[in-house]
Design a protein around this motif. Structure first.
Motif, PDB file in Angstrom:
ATOM      1  N   ASP A 183       0.816  -1.018   0.019  1.00  0.00           N
ATOM      2  CA  ASP A 183      -0.104  -0.452  -0.080  1.00  0.00           C
ATOM      3  C   ASP A 183       1.121   1.433  -0.673  1.00  0.00           C
ATOM      4  O   ASP A 183       1.477   1.574   0.799  1.00  0.00           O
ATOM      5  N   SER A 184       1.239   1.674  -1.006  1.00  0.00           N
ATOM      6  CA  SER A 184       2.084   2.669  -1.294  1.00  0.00           C
ATOM      7  C   SER A 184       1.635   4.535  -0.919  1.00  0.00           C
ATOM      8  O   SER A 184       2.169   5.101  -0.437  1.00  0.00           O
ATOM      9  N   ASP A 185       0.299   3.881  -0.646  1.00  0.00           N
ATOM     10  CA  ASP A 185      -0.580   5.893  -0.150  1.00  0.00           C
ATOM     11  C   ASP A 185      -0.381   5.671   1.132  1.00  0.00           C
ATOM     12  O   ASP A 185       0.166   6.839   1.808  1.00  0.00           O
ATOM     13  N   ARG A 186      -0.715   4.656   2.356  1.00  0.00           N
ATOM     14  CA  ARG A 186      -0.538   4.509   3.302  1.00  0.00           C
ATOM     15  C   ARG A 186       1.231   3.846   3.879  1.00  0.00           C
ATOM     16  O   ARG A 186       1.379   4.391   4.738  1.00  0.00           O
ATOM     17  N   MET A 187       1.975   3.656   2.633  1.00  0.00           N
ATOM     18  CA  MET A 187       3.361   3.234   3.263  1.00  0.00           C
ATOM     19  C   MET A 187       3.371   2.434   4.069  1.00  0.00           C
ATOM     20  O   MET A 187       4.020   2.053   5.154  1.00  0.00           O
ATOM     21  N   GLN A 188       2.621   1.032   3.269  1.00  0.00           N
ATOM     22  CA  GLN A 188       2.187  -0.165   4.877  1.00  0.00           C
ATOM     23  C   GLN A 188       1.982  -1.039   3.637  1.00  0.00           C
ATOM     24  O   GLN A 188       2.165  -1.254   2.744  1.00  0.00           O
ATOM     25  N   ARG A 233       1.001  -5.103   3.683  1.00  0.00           N
ATOM     26  CA  ARG A 233       0.331  -6.603   5.083  1.00  0.00           C
ATOM     27  C   ARG A 233       0.529  -7.932   5.065  1.00  0.00           C
ATOM     28  O   ARG A 233       0.523  -8.249   3.527  1.00  0.00           O
ATOM     29  N   TYR A 259       0.010  -5.089   9.547  1.00  0.00           N
ATOM     30  CA  TYR A 259       0.464  -4.225   8.648  1.00  0.00           C
ATOM     31  C   TYR A 259       1.617  -3.917   9.020  1.00  0.00           C
ATOM     32  O   TYR A 259       2.264  -3.817  10.916  1.00  0.00           O
ATOM     33  N   VAL A 288       5.303  -1.520   8.600  1.00  0.00           N
ATOM     34  CA  VAL A 288       5.950  -0.050   7.675  1.00  0.00           C
ATOM     35  C   VAL A 288       6.765  -0.599   6.924  1.00  0.00           C
ATOM     36  O   VAL A 288       7.351  -1.494   5.997  1.00  0.00           O
TER      37      VAL A 288
END
Length: 108
Positions: A15-20, A22, A33, A35
């Motif tokens: 998830d590059s938008d939230r920089m996470q 899963r 999740y 980092v």
């Protein structure tokens, strides 16, 4: 992140938008999740393009399914040798180093 969790990563887990990242069905068969640093995201994108991945971030040599954990262990030992690291310890050492780094940086 554990080695088996890393080898089972798929593109949809990033998830590059939230920089996470899963992690699905991790230890204890639990999802969580973790980092994602900008530097790792850049390297994962380069890896994706260089190796022509289609679903798995680290596909097996046969072309279907994820790479096995032995491949990850071999990659770690090869990289450590190239880097001149002589300290004993396997790839799990990176997990402990990462956790220590986060704690020293003030993360809970």
């Amino acid at each position: 992140m554990r080695l088996a969790e890393a080898t089972n990563l798929r593109a949809r887990h990033i998830d590059s938008d939230r920089m996470q990242i899963r992690v699905e069905a991790g230890k204890g068969n639990k999802d969580r999740y973790t980092v994602l640093s900008p530097a790792l995201l850049t390297e994962l994108r380069k890896h994706w393009k260089r190796h022509g991945c289609n679903d798995w971030l680290f596909p097996s040599k046969k072309g279907y399914g994820p790479a096995c954990t032995a491949t990850g262990q071999y990659a770690y030992k090869t990289a450590a040798k190239r880097a001149g690291i002589t300290k004993k310890g396997g790839i799990h050492l990176l997990r402990h180093s990462f956790a220590t780094h986060l704690l020293e940086g003030g993360m809970n």
